[in-house]
Design a protein around this motif. Structure first.
Motif, short mmCIF file in Angstrom:
data_model
loop_
_atom_site.label_atom_id
_atom_site.label_comp_id
_atom_site.label_asym_id
_atom_site.label_seq_id
_atom_site.Cartn_x
_atom_site.Cartn_y
_atom_site.Cartn_z
N TYR A 193 0.83 -1.20 0.00
CA TYR A 193 0.00 0.00 0.00
C TYR A 193 0.87 1.25 0.00
O TYR A 193 0.63 2.20 -0.75
N SER A 228 2.24 2.40 -3.32
CA SER A 228 1.36 3.15 -4.23
C SER A 228 1.39 4.64 -3.95
O SER A 228 0.97 5.44 -4.79
N CYS A 229 1.90 5.02 -2.75
CA CYS A 229 1.89 6.41 -2.33
C CYS A 229 3.29 7.01 -2.23
O CYS A 229 3.43 8.21 -1.95
N LYS A 287 -9.54 -6.17 2.77
CA LYS A 287 -8.37 -5.55 2.15
C LYS A 287 -7.99 -4.27 2.89
O LYS A 287 -8.86 -3.54 3.37
N ALA A 302 -7.39 -0.69 3.24
CA ALA A 302 -7.89 0.46 2.48
C ALA A 302 -7.32 1.77 3.01
O ALA A 302 -7.80 2.85 2.65
N GLY A 303 -6.29 1.67 3.84
CA GLY A 303 -5.63 2.86 4.34
C GLY A 303 -4.90 2.57 5.63
O GLY A 303 -5.18 1.59 6.32
N ASP A 349 -7.91 5.02 0.84
CA ASP A 349 -8.58 4.87 -0.46
C ASP A 349 -9.56 6.00 -0.74
O ASP A 349 -9.76 6.38 -1.90
N ASP A 350 -10.19 6.51 0.34
CA ASP A 350 -11.25 7.50 0.13
C ASP A 350 -11.43 8.34 1.38
O ASP A 350 -10.77 8.13 2.41
N ASP A 354 -0.30 7.30 -6.61
CA ASP A 354 -1.75 7.29 -6.46
C ASP A 354 -2.11 8.45 -5.54
O ASP A 354 -2.40 8.27 -4.36
N ARG A 373 -4.80 8.90 -2.79
CA ARG A 373 -4.67 8.19 -1.51
C ARG A 373 -3.87 8.99 -0.47
O ARG A 373 -3.89 8.65 0.71
#
Length: 294
Positions: A168, A171-172, A200, A202-203, A222-223, A281, A284
């Motif tokens: 994860y 991706s950042c 999963k 998600a942060g 993620d959001d 990403d 995120r």
């Protein structure tokens, strides 16, 4: 003393502590364990400027597996400024870091706005602003435990396999940084949480103790839903003092989060890159990890 008397070399461990202390004196409010964590991850990242046997400045040049570099902690002692020594130190650090990277790999930095033109002359291109926000937790703010009871998606990050956390993070962040990340999320006095949705990750985020209060970083999600839950639960860990979050100004959700909770802007840096800006990403990234190492 002249520029020819300046020696650029690797720092000792004790000098790294002095560099972090200077950063505190500049108002950068480093974490209580930053020197230990940075040194353990990459001791040769600390570069000293010496004049007649005396430490007069320094900075870090972190190479992440040769894939991405980051320049930080650039400080010259106030009594040695204005003599061109800082320019020599900065130029040498840039060239040293380039030599540690694979050809064509980029270097990033978060530079204070007043130095932006100087860094641009050194080849760095502005990407966006990273803004520092702070607030003091209201007395009626729910505790971390209450937040976790109210949202089953929140879990201690230690319960998430590290391979998932590293993936994860990748991706950042522009390159793998497992040795640093593993120490960062488990540092003394810190709290690290994950947000797990439908099995999963998600942060996730970390809040660490600093000279003044605490700092949240990273805050990756993620959001907005995951970011909000993580922020509220992490911030509660710093309930006894000031809480800081460093936010990319270009992220609408992150800017909405700090506005929603009444955080005030207190500082900022220009995120700049030498070479091709990495593809991340960005949706995120609600809070960066650190101004000093990216």
């Amino acid at each position: 003393m002249t520029l020819s008397d300046l020696t650029i070399r690797a720092m000792t461990r004790r000098e790294a502590d002095r560099l972090v202390e200077w950063a505190a004196n500049e108002g950068w409010n480093p974490g209580l364990h930053d020197a230990d964590l940075f040194w353990e991850a990459e001791p040769n990242a600390f570069i000293a400027a010496e004049m007649d046997g005396e430490l007069i400045g320094g900075g870090t040049i972190a190479s992440y597996g040769g894939e991405f570099g980051f320049m930080g902690f650039f400080i010259v002692r106030p009594d040695w400024r204005g003599q061109g020594l800082g320019d020599r130190l900065w130029q040498n650090r840039r060239e040293m870091l380039l030599s540690r990277l694979k050809p064509g790999r980029p270097i990033g930095m978060d530079g204070v706005f007043t130095m932006q033109d100087y860094y641009a002359r050194g080849g760095f291109v502005f990407a966006h602003r990273d803004l520092r926000f702070q607030f003091t937790i209201p007395t009626d703010w729910p505790t971390t435990e209450a937040a976790m009871r109210a949202d089953a998606a929140l879990v201690p990050l230690s319960e998430v396999p590290f391979a998932e956390i590293a993936a994860y993070d990748r991706s950042c962040f522009p390159a793998p940084r497992e040795p640093f990340l593993e120490r960062w999320i488990a540092q003394e006095g810190a709290l690290s949480l994950g947000f797990v949705k439908d099995g999963k990750l998600a942060g996730f985020g970390t809040i660490r103790p600093c000279r003044e209060g605490t700092k949240i970083g990273p805050l990756f999600a993620d959001d907005d839903e995951a970011a909000e839950a993580l922020f509220c639960a992490l911030a509660a860990h710093g309930k006894d003092g000031l809480v800081t979050l460093d936010v990319p100004e270009t992220h609408p959700g992150a800017m909405a989060l700090v506005k929603r909770h009444g955080l005030r802007e207190v500082f900022g840096c220009a995120r700049m890159y030498l070479g091709q800006a990495p593809e991340l990403d960005e949706k995120r990234i609600y809070g960066i990890t650190t101004f000093e190492l990216g």
